[in-house]
Design an enzyme around this catalytic site. Structure first.
Site, mmCIF file in Angstrom:
data_model
loop_
_atom_site.group_PDB
_atom_site.id
_atom_site.type_symbol
_atom_site.label_atom_id
_atom_site.label_comp_id
_atom_site.label_asym_id
_atom_site.label_seq_id
_atom_site.Cartn_x
_atom_site.Cartn_y
_atom_site.Cartn_z
ATOM 1 N N GLY A 1 6.539 10.431 -2.862
ATOM 2 C CA GLY A 1 6.845 11.773 -2.359
ATOM 3 C C GLY A 1 6.810 11.853 -0.838
ATOM 4 O O GLY A 1 7.470 12.709 -0.243
ATOM 5 N N GLU B 1 6.793 4.506 -7.391
ATOM 6 C CA GLU B 1 6.476 5.230 -8.638
ATOM 7 C C GLU B 1 6.544 4.351 -9.881
ATOM 8 O O GLU B 1 5.824 4.567 -10.846
ATOM 9 C CB GLU B 1 7.429 6.426 -8.811
ATOM 10 C CG GLU B 1 7.218 7.558 -7.819
ATOM 11 C CD GLU B 1 7.998 7.416 -6.525
ATOM 12 O OE1 GLU B 1 8.536 6.309 -6.234
ATOM 13 O OE2 GLU B 1 8.074 8.415 -5.781
ATOM 14 N N ALA C 1 3.073 11.939 -3.861
ATOM 15 C CA ALA C 1 2.506 13.077 -4.571
ATOM 16 C C ALA C 1 1.071 12.711 -4.945
ATOM 17 O O ALA C 1 0.727 11.529 -5.020
ATOM 18 C CB ALA C 1 3.323 13.349 -5.821
ATOM 19 N N GLU D 1 10.087 10.740 0.237
ATOM 20 C CA GLU D 1 11.032 11.786 -0.190
ATOM 21 C C GLU D 1 10.950 13.006 0.729
ATOM 22 O O GLU D 1 11.965 13.617 1.059
ATOM 23 C CB GLU D 1 10.748 12.157 -1.648
ATOM 24 C CG GLU D 1 11.060 10.985 -2.581
ATOM 25 C CD GLU D 1 10.572 11.215 -4.009
ATOM 26 O OE1 GLU D 1 9.341 11.283 -4.211
ATOM 27 O OE2 GLU D 1 11.406 11.335 -4.910
HETATM 28 N N1 CO8 Z 1 -2.523 10.404 -4.662
HETATM 29 C C1 CO8 Z 1 -3.845 10.656 -4.705
HETATM 30 N N2 CO8 Z 1 -4.736 10.004 -3.931
HETATM 31 C C2 CO8 Z 1 -4.275 9.066 -3.083
HETATM 32 C C3 CO8 Z 1 -2.899 8.744 -2.997
HETATM 33 C C4 CO8 Z 1 -1.999 9.472 -3.843
HETATM 34 N N3 CO8 Z 1 -0.677 9.268 -3.797
HETATM 35 N N4 CO8 Z 1 -2.751 7.757 -2.107
HETATM 36 C C5 CO8 Z 1 -3.991 7.476 -1.625
HETATM 37 N N5 CO8 Z 1 -4.903 8.259 -2.224
HETATM 38 C C6 CO8 Z 1 -6.343 8.292 -2.005
HETATM 39 C C7 CO8 Z 1 -7.034 7.072 -2.653
HETATM 40 O O1 CO8 Z 1 -7.238 7.293 -4.032
HETATM 41 C C8 CO8 Z 1 -8.303 7.010 -1.860
HETATM 42 O O2 CO8 Z 1 -9.206 7.974 -2.351
HETATM 43 P P1 CO8 Z 1 -10.800 7.649 -2.442
HETATM 44 O O3 CO8 Z 1 -11.212 7.493 -1.002
HETATM 45 O O4 CO8 Z 1 -11.346 8.886 -3.079
HETATM 46 O O5 CO8 Z 1 -10.934 6.391 -3.235
HETATM 47 C C9 CO8 Z 1 -7.877 7.455 -0.449
HETATM 48 O O6 CO8 Z 1 -6.645 8.166 -0.612
HETATM 49 C C10 CO8 Z 1 -7.607 6.288 0.483
HETATM 50 O O7 CO8 Z 1 -6.714 5.402 -0.162
HETATM 51 P P2 CO8 Z 1 -6.864 3.810 -0.127
HETATM 52 O O8 CO8 Z 1 -8.310 3.438 -0.118
HETATM 53 O O9 CO8 Z 1 -6.010 3.257 -1.230
HETATM 54 O O10 CO8 Z 1 -6.231 3.560 1.322
HETATM 55 P P3 CO8 Z 1 -5.510 2.248 1.862
HETATM 56 O O11 CO8 Z 1 -5.260 2.512 3.313
HETATM 57 O O12 CO8 Z 1 -6.258 1.010 1.460
HETATM 58 O O13 CO8 Z 1 -4.085 2.190 1.081
HETATM 59 C C11 CO8 Z 1 -2.010 3.156 0.258
HETATM 60 C C12 CO8 Z 1 -3.121 3.182 1.335
HETATM 61 C C13 CO8 Z 1 -1.243 1.822 0.329
HETATM 62 C C14 CO8 Z 1 -1.086 4.280 0.623
HETATM 63 C C15 CO8 Z 1 -2.611 3.329 -1.155
HETATM 64 O O14 CO8 Z 1 -3.522 4.417 -1.136
HETATM 65 C C16 CO8 Z 1 -1.602 3.611 -2.235
HETATM 66 O O15 CO8 Z 1 -0.956 2.680 -2.741
HETATM 67 N N6 CO8 Z 1 -1.414 4.903 -2.624
HETATM 68 C C17 CO8 Z 1 -0.560 5.312 -3.694
HETATM 69 C C18 CO8 Z 1 0.893 5.238 -3.293
HETATM 70 C C19 CO8 Z 1 1.785 5.715 -4.431
HETATM 71 O O16 CO8 Z 1 1.810 5.155 -5.518
HETATM 72 N N7 CO8 Z 1 2.575 6.784 -4.174
HETATM 73 C C20 CO8 Z 1 3.475 7.345 -5.138
HETATM 74 C C21 CO8 Z 1 2.843 8.508 -5.825
HETATM 75 S S1 CO8 Z 1 3.846 9.187 -7.152
HETATM 76 C C22 CO8 Z 1 4.959 10.160 -6.367
HETATM 77 O O17 CO8 Z 1 4.928 10.301 -5.174
HETATM 78 C C23 CO8 Z 1 5.979 10.851 -7.227
HETATM 79 C C24 CO8 Z 1 6.588 12.000 -6.446
HETATM 80 C C25 CO8 Z 1 7.323 12.915 -7.335
HETATM 81 C C26 CO8 Z 1 6.552 14.109 -7.808
HETATM 82 C C27 CO8 Z 1 7.484 15.234 -8.099
HETATM 83 C C28 CO8 Z 1 7.274 15.807 -9.489
HETATM 84 C C29 CO8 Z 1 8.434 16.652 -9.964
#
Ligand code: CO8
Length: 256
Positions: free
Chosen positions: A107, A130, A64, A110
């Site tokens: 997500g 998460e 998400a 999921e």
């Molecule tokens: N949300 C927002 N932005 C994101 C997300 C995300 N989940 N993942 C990556 N991005 C963005 C980064 O912030 C970055 O933005 P910017 O260029 O502006 O700095 C861009 O995408 C590229 O990301 P990275 O530089 O980090 O790319 P890498 O290739 O180095 O790494 C990863 C990729 C490993 C995927 C890393 O980005 C990461 O760890 N992302 C977050 C993963 C995460 O924690 N996901 C869980 C999110 S919470 C969730 O999903 C809950 C769902 C339930 C919701 C339902 C509600 C009822």
């Protein structure tokens, strides 16, 4: 404005590409609304026999959109019933295959599990990270992952937030097939065409029957999970976990 998803039709197969590659296909509300609304008429179309859901080479979807959620309060999450429209996508009756290349996290994992089966590129990485953000899965992960892979592996992934690769995901039953990355779409489309070539009543019945084996209490489970997920937005640790992600630093959780 960039379209959140791209929809292409190839005969009886509909290919849906998540289209936020720069954000690793983070699933924001626009993506959710497009998936629920734009695919609904195709789901009802007797000329559509299978959906293929895919992301980019690097990321199926990295979860998400943390930036969209980070500052929300518990009442906003609860009153908006944040992300409830994903249930509409999950309940489509047409068979759907997730073609996962790269990251399928939170997500994203999921969403893949809302599909009837997952084909994974050998580059795929799955996880429910998460917990690192001070929350829990909120799009059905605690329920679907546990039903699909069992309690041991689900606890391991959800409590640690670690990632697992495609081979481990296949061994534990999350993934139907692991395919070399360069062949992923070709093989997935071949399978989608095979499924779409059968009678739609039979394929719909087949998937409904298989799902029936798993579905005891799923609706209640998902609602329970969503309420807990919303409630975590009343904690300081959620604010800290998500702010730390946005600010690219390690979180300092205080248990508040
Ligand atoms: N949300 C927002 N932005 C994101 C997300 C995300 N989940 N993942 C990556 N991005 C963005 C980064 O912030 C970055 O933005 P910017 O260029 O502006 O700095 C861009 O995408 C590229 O990301 P990275 O530089 O980090 O790319 P890498 O290739 O180095 O790494 C990863 C990729 C490993 C995927 C890393 O980005 C990461 O760890 N992302 C977050 C993963 C995460 O924690 N996901 C869980 C999110 S919470 C969730 O999903 C809950 C769902 C339930 C919701 C339902 C509600 C009822």
């Amino acid at each position: 404005m960039e379209q959140p998803i791209i929809i292409e039709r190839q005969g009886r197969v509909v290919i849906v590409t998540l289209n936020r590659p720069a954000a690793r296909n983070a699933l924001n509300s626009e993506v959710m609304v497009a998936m629920a609304n734009e695919l609904a008429p195709l789901d009802r179309d007797p000329g559509v026999g299978c959906f293929v859901i895919r992301g980019s080479e690097k990321a199926f979807a990295a979860g998400a959109d943390i930036k969209e959620m980070a500052d929300k309060s518990f009442s906003q999450m609860y009153n908006e019933d944040f992300f409830a429209a994903w249930d509409r996508f999950a309940s489509f009756r047409t068979p759907k295959i997730a073609a996962v290349s790269g990251y399928a996290l939170g997500g994203g994992c999921e969403l893949a599990m809302m599909c009837d089966m997952i084909f994974a590129a050998d580059t795929a990485m799955f996880g429910q990270p998460e917990i690192k953000l001070g929350v829990i899965p909120g799009m059905g992960g605690s329920q679907r992952l546990t039903k699909l892979v069992g309690k041991a592996k689900a606890m391991d992934l959800i409590l640690t937030g670690r990632m697992m690769d495609a081979q481990e995901a296949e061994r534990c039953g999350l993934v139907a097939r692991v395919i070399p990355a360069e062949k992923l779409i070709e093989e997935t489309l071949k399978t989608a065409e095979t499924i779409a070539g059968y009678g739609k009543a039979a394929t719909t019945a087949a998937r409904e029957a298989v799902d029936r084996a798993l579905e005891g209490g799923l609706r209640e489970g998902i609602l329970f999970e969503r309420r807990l997920f919303h409630a975590l937005f009343a904690t300081a640790d959620q604010k800290e976990g998500m702010a730390a992600f946005v600010e690219k630093r390690a979180p300092a959780f205080k248990g508040e």
